[in-house]
Scaffold this motif. Structure first.
Motif, PDB file in Angstrom:
ATOM      1  N   ARG A  88       0.885  -1.200   0.028  1.00 19.10           N
ATOM      2  CA  ARG A  88      -0.044  -0.098   0.361  1.00 19.10           C
ATOM      3  C   ARG A  88       0.861   1.280   0.014  1.00 19.10           C
ATOM      4  NH1 ARG A  88      -1.510   3.445   3.893  1.00 19.10           N
ATOM      5  NH2 ARG A  88      -0.253   2.207   5.419  1.00 19.10           N
ATOM      6  N   LYS A  89       1.955   1.550   1.198  1.00 20.71           N
ATOM      7  CA  LYS A  89       2.853   2.455   0.449  1.00 20.71           C
ATOM      8  C   LYS A  89       3.136   2.559  -0.518  1.00 20.71           C
ATOM      9  CE  LYS A  89       3.135   2.559   6.236  1.00 20.71           C
ATOM     10  NZ  LYS A  89       4.634   2.167   6.760  1.00 20.71           N
ATOM     11  N   ALA A  90       4.008   1.899  -1.048  1.00 27.71           N
ATOM     12  CA  ALA A  90       4.452   1.509  -1.872  1.00 27.71           C
ATOM     13  C   ALA A  90       3.953   2.411  -3.227  1.00 27.71           C
ATOM     14  CB  ALA A  90       5.315   0.304  -2.711  1.00 27.71           C
ATOM     15  N   ALA A  91       2.355   1.373  -3.373  1.00 28.50           N
ATOM     16  CA  ALA A  91       1.640   1.977  -4.415  1.00 28.50           C
ATOM     17  C   ALA A  91       1.859   3.595  -4.187  1.00 28.50           C
ATOM     18  CB  ALA A  91       0.600   0.763  -3.916  1.00 28.50           C
ATOM     19  N   ASP A  92       1.307   4.349  -2.938  1.00 31.51           N
ATOM     20  CA  ASP A  92       1.343   5.243  -2.757  1.00 31.51           C
ATOM     21  C   ASP A  92       1.696   6.374  -3.254  1.00 31.51           C
ATOM     22  OD1 ASP A  92      -2.076   4.913  -1.497  1.00 31.51           O
ATOM     23  OD2 ASP A  92      -0.743   5.179   0.645  1.00 31.51           O
ATOM     24  N   THR A  93       3.616   5.801  -3.959  1.00 37.55           N
ATOM     25  CA  THR A  93       4.615   6.978  -3.492  1.00 37.55           C
ATOM     26  C   THR A  93       4.677   6.415  -5.534  1.00 37.55           C
ATOM     27  OG1 THR A  93       5.867   6.059  -2.033  1.00 37.55           O
ATOM     28  CG2 THR A  93       7.651   6.558  -3.538  1.00 37.55           C
ATOM     29  N   LEU A  94       4.668   5.158  -5.548  1.00 35.82           N
ATOM     30  CA  LEU A  94       4.580   4.997  -7.107  1.00 35.82           C
ATOM     31  C   LEU A  94       3.474   5.597  -7.840  1.00 35.82           C
ATOM     32  CD1 LEU A  94       5.991   1.881  -6.870  1.00 35.82           C
ATOM     33  CD2 LEU A  94       6.999   3.157  -7.894  1.00 35.82           C
ATOM     34  N   ASN A  95       2.246   6.471  -7.198  1.00 38.04           N
ATOM     35  CA  ASN A  95       0.895   6.599  -7.759  1.00 38.04           C
ATOM     36  C   ASN A  95      -0.021   5.802  -8.653  1.00 38.04           C
ATOM     37  OD1 ASN A  95      -0.782   8.261  -8.246  1.00 38.04           O
ATOM     38  ND2 ASN A  95      -0.307   9.288 -10.558  1.00 38.04           N
ATOM     39  N   VAL A  96       0.486   4.371  -8.114  1.00 41.37           N
ATOM     40  CA  VAL A  96      -0.033   2.818  -8.622  1.00 41.37           C
ATOM     41  C   VAL A  96      -1.801   2.565  -7.877  1.00 41.37           C
ATOM     42  CG1 VAL A  96       1.956   2.846 -10.576  1.00 41.37           C
ATOM     43  CG2 VAL A  96       1.525   1.200  -8.168  1.00 41.37           C
ATOM     44  N   THR A  97      -2.130   1.672  -8.043  1.00 41.50           N
ATOM     45  CA  THR A  97      -2.728   0.470  -7.618  1.00 41.50           C
ATOM     46  C   THR A  97      -2.378  -0.437  -6.486  1.00 41.50           C
ATOM     47  OG1 THR A  97      -4.055  -0.781  -8.905  1.00 41.50           O
ATOM     48  CG2 THR A  97      -5.452   1.340  -8.826  1.00 41.50           C
ATOM     49  N   ALA A  98      -2.982  -0.237  -5.484  1.00 38.10           N
ATOM     50  CA  ALA A  98      -2.168  -1.084  -5.099  1.00 38.10           C
ATOM     51  C   ALA A  98      -2.580  -2.766  -5.657  1.00 38.10           C
ATOM     52  CB  ALA A  98      -2.747  -1.806  -3.726  1.00 38.10           C
ATOM     53  N   SER A  99      -3.022  -3.478  -6.034  1.00 39.60           N
ATOM     54  CA  SER A  99      -3.630  -4.797  -6.808  1.00 39.60           C
ATOM     55  C   SER A  99      -2.747  -4.590  -7.883  1.00 39.60           C
ATOM     56  CB  SER A  99      -4.812  -4.697  -7.258  1.00 39.60           C
ATOM     57  OG  SER A  99      -5.839  -3.400  -7.849  1.00 39.60           O
ATOM     58  N   ALA A 100      -2.630  -3.187  -8.585  1.00 35.91           N
ATOM     59  CA  ALA A 100      -1.917  -3.437 -10.160  1.00 35.91           C
ATOM     60  C   ALA A 100      -0.819  -3.633  -9.477  1.00 35.91           C
ATOM     61  CB  ALA A 100      -1.833  -2.544 -10.788  1.00 35.91           C
ATOM     62  N   LEU A 101       0.518  -3.148  -8.017  1.00 32.78           N
ATOM     63  CA  LEU A 101       1.552  -3.348  -8.232  1.00 32.78           C
ATOM     64  C   LEU A 101       1.285  -4.781  -7.344  1.00 32.78           C
ATOM     65  CD1 LEU A 101       4.431  -2.423  -7.589  1.00 32.78           C
ATOM     66  CD2 LEU A 101       3.070  -1.104  -5.323  1.00 32.78           C
TER      67      LEU A 101
END
Length: 304
Positions: A20-33
């Motif tokens: 979740r934190k990585a997805a927020d940083t990368l501006n992608v959805t958690a499920s896609a990441l």
């Protein structure tokens, strides 16, 4: 360069320990990441992360892959820097770790002078103690380091070594201010504002006082040199720092002065500029290292 984006996904999850934190940083959805991470694991035929209730943790294979990723990022940055050199733009990014003593005066001035000649080169500066700085260098999170008393690392390559001594910081109106040099025994009568024990200068001070049978008990400890300098300026507390961080120009207007400690009490130790031995630095970092060497040599020649 699309593959680098996928590698960056893995790296960000490893650094944040959370999808979740990585997805927020990368501006992608958690499920896609999460799907990208699973695709990468399928491609490699091994699990890169342990999925735990409180986050993600690298497996042994993941640690190997993370090191590979960071080496690829470093080489890509070097390649981009060389391409920009060919275009004559001198673009690039310099990542450097430094001791706190360098963060207030010396390094900001060195960067400012450098950017007048190379205004398109950017900087990322990691201010930390010598242990963490060396860890960042080994993990390829920085290109070079400039720290006091760096720990041993087998593939570390010193580029310049500058001998430094500890000085005592005090208010300009302090009772000891008229002395030319101080003995450590002179300092015992006053409150001490000392860096925390992870700082190289504090470790040197603890070593010499232990050998001499002296006890220097701090009334204030902090991981911030700026805070300690503020305490010194407002009372009779004394603090300690290496001389490159306490040159007169850097202390001007602060109400703080620096006095040398008698060399019989505290020996010199080394401030070291260095890189990993097996790394070819990006052009911007290599050019800046040459600039730093000249600046440090200039200080050395002007210091009595």
């Amino acid at each position: 360069m699309r593959h680098l984006r996928f590698l960056r996904y893995v790296d960000q999850v490893a650094r944040s320990g959370s999808i979740r934190k990585a997805a927020d940083t990368l501006n992608v959805t958690a499920s896609a990441l999460n799907r990208r991470i699973m695709d990468m694991e399928d491609e490699l035929g091994t699990q890169l992360f342990e999925r735990r209730p409180r986050g993600m943790r690298l497996t042994a294979a993941g640690e190997v892959f993370a090191r590979f990723i960071r080496s690829q990022f470093a080489e890509t940055e070097r390649m981009r820097s060389q391409i920009e050199d060919l275009k004559g733009l001198r673009r690039g990014n310099v990542r450097i770790a430094c001791s706190q003593a360098l963060a207030h005066g010396f390094l900001p001035e060195a960067i400012s002078v450098f950017q007048r000649a190379y205004p398109l080169i950017t900087f990322e500066v990691n201010v930390s103690d010598h242990e963490r700085a060396m860890q960042a260098l080994a993990a390829l999170e920085v290109d070079v380091l400039l720290v006091f008393r760096p720990p041993q690392l087998p593939n570390f390559r010193p580029l310049l070594t500058l001998k430094q001594r500890l000085v005592v910081l005090m208010a300009a109106k302090h009772p000891l201010a008229k002395k030319k040099t101080l003995r450590l025994s002179d300092c015992r009568m006053y409150p001490l504002a000392l860096p925390e024990r992870s700082i190289g200068g504090r470790q040197l001070l603890d070593e010499v006082t232990a050998r001499a049978g002296l006890s220097l008990a701090p009334s204030i400890q902090s991981n911030s040199f700026e805070f300690l300098r503020g305490c010194v300026a407002r009372g009779q507390a004394l603090s300690f720092q290496i001389e490159v961080g306490a040159l007169p120009d850097y202390l001007a207007g602060s109400g703080v002065i620096a006095l040398a400690i008698d060399q019989r009490d505290v020996p010199h130790a080394n401030l070291v500029l260095g890189q990993l031995r097996d790394r070819n630095l990006p052009s911007a970092a290599a050019i800046f290292c040459e600039h730093l060497k000249k600046a440090l040599q200039g200080i050395d020649s002007s210091t009595p």
